[in-house]
Design a protein around this motif. Structure first.
Motif, PDB file in Angstrom:
ATOM      1  N   THR A  14      32.255  45.163  20.325  1.00  0.00           N
ATOM      2  CA  THR A  14      32.894  44.113  21.103  1.00  0.00           C
ATOM      3  C   THR A  14      34.378  44.434  21.236  1.00  0.00           C
ATOM      4  OG1 THR A  14      33.122  41.708  21.334  1.00  0.00           O
ATOM      5  CG2 THR A  14      33.381  42.628  19.126  1.00  0.00           C
ATOM      6  N   THR A  28      28.297  43.352  18.427  1.00  0.00           N
ATOM      7  CA  THR A  28      29.013  42.762  17.298  1.00  0.00           C
ATOM      8  C   THR A  28      29.956  43.768  16.653  1.00  0.00           C
ATOM      9  OG1 THR A  28      27.310  43.384  15.669  1.00  0.00           O
ATOM     10  CG2 THR A  28      27.030  41.274  16.812  1.00  0.00           C
ATOM     11  N   LEU A  69      27.475  34.691  15.780  1.00  0.00           N
ATOM     12  CA  LEU A  69      26.269  35.389  16.204  1.00  0.00           C
ATOM     13  C   LEU A  69      25.077  34.440  16.254  1.00  0.00           C
ATOM     14  CD1 LEU A  69      24.742  37.970  16.920  1.00  0.00           C
ATOM     15  CD2 LEU A  69      24.552  38.441  14.461  1.00  0.00           C
ATOM     16  N   LEU A  75      32.619  38.560  20.248  1.00  0.00           N
ATOM     17  CA  LEU A  75      31.218  38.858  20.511  1.00  0.00           C
ATOM     18  C   LEU A  75      31.100  39.375  21.937  1.00  0.00           C
ATOM     19  CD1 LEU A  75      28.227  38.464  19.364  1.00  0.00           C
ATOM     20  CD2 LEU A  75      28.198  36.402  20.793  1.00  0.00           C
ATOM     21  N   THR A 128      32.985  39.660  13.982  1.00  0.00           N
ATOM     22  CA  THR A 128      31.872  38.817  14.418  1.00  0.00           C
ATOM     23  C   THR A 128      31.278  38.085  13.215  1.00  0.00           C
ATOM     24  OG1 THR A 128      31.352  40.446  16.139  1.00  0.00           O
ATOM     25  CG2 THR A 128      29.732  38.719  15.737  1.00  0.00           C
TER      26      THR A 128
END
Length: 267
Positions: free
Chosen positions: A213, A181, A191, A229, A186
């Motif tokens: 990410t 993340t 998530l 993500l 994110t």
């Protein structure tokens, strides 16, 4: 890169209204002959290194997931091994993996053995492969923003069940699915959706053994319309390690990824 030659990476079109971009940077074992000449490993050692470093079957995973989606996501797939260049690294000294010789152009192997001669100039490889890749990926994100007002980059990776010497965070947890993340890119909803879809494989973990990410530098930390993500799948869930065939787990993982993508598309 010679403009008359086709790029060894590219965008696979999806549905016009899909904001989702599946990014598959590390699935290939292809090392061009002229790049191979600058690598110190013999053929057997190179094949072993490719077994360890390649996120095997992740391109197939993304393709299967895309085919199962109600609204087909876009895919950006690297056709070259990360031993050529690693498109997800920073091209300069901001990259923490430089400490183990694995920045944008690797100088060390997963076993921390020499991969390229000391003092080898990385610039030709960066100019030929890294920078064109970054420009193309940036354009792909821009296209999703223009078409849908948002872009969701899902990085598709895998990692070995046992830590390799190059890993900077190899002593941490190795969950069935690691979710990488970013504090800016994110959002909690993204998530939560991923955690729900991949819980069936024995649970998920955050940022261990691999954190973060991928977002193009143009957008990184600046454009909240780009969410991202990283999905890191432990290889024993779907293949014979280190570089063997895929098993039935690949199809089940593709179904979970497809469900995640459809949920994100319908938001």
């Amino acid at each position: 890169m010679n403009p008359s030659q086709p790029a060894p990476f590219g965008l696979v079109p999806g549905a016009a209204g899909s904001p989702v971009l599946l990014h598959v940077p590390h699935s290939s074992r292809t090392v061009p002959h002229d790049v191979r000449e600058g690598i110190l490993l013999d053929d057997e050692a190179l094949e072993s290194e490719l077994d360890r470093i390649t996120d095997s079957h992740t391109a197939d995973l993304a393709a299967r997931a895309s085919a199962a989606c109600a609204s087909t996501p876009w895919r950006f797939v690297n056709g070259l091994s990360r031993l050529v260049v690693d498109p997800e690294r920073f091209p300069d000294d901001r990259e923490e993996m430089l400490a183990v010789g694995m920045g944008a152009v690797y100088t060390r192997t997963t076993l921390r053995e020499p991969l390229r001669p000391p003092g080898a100039d990385p610039e030709p490889l960066l100019d030929r492969w890294f920078h064109p890749y970054a420009r193309a990926m940036t354009a792909a994100v821009d296209e999703r923003l223009a078409a849908t007002g948002r872009a969701v980059v899902i990085d598709v990776h895998s990692y070995p069940s046992a830590a390799l010497p190059y890993e900077l965070h190899g002593t941490g947890p190795r969950p069935p699915v690691c979710l990488g993340t970013d504090g800016f890119h994110t959002p909690p909803g993204l998530l939560a959706r991923a955690e729900a879809e991949f819980a069936r494989f024995g649970g998920t973990g955050l940022n261990s053994p691999f954190p973060g990410t991928y977002v193009p530098l143009k957008h990184y930390g600046k454009d909240a319309r780009v969410s991202a993500l990283m999905i890191e799948i432990r290889r024993d869930l779907y293949m014979t390690e280190p570089g063997g065939p895929a098993g039935p787990g690949l199809g089940m993982l593709a179904s979970a990824l497809a469900a995640l993508v459809d949920g994100l598309t319908d938001e």
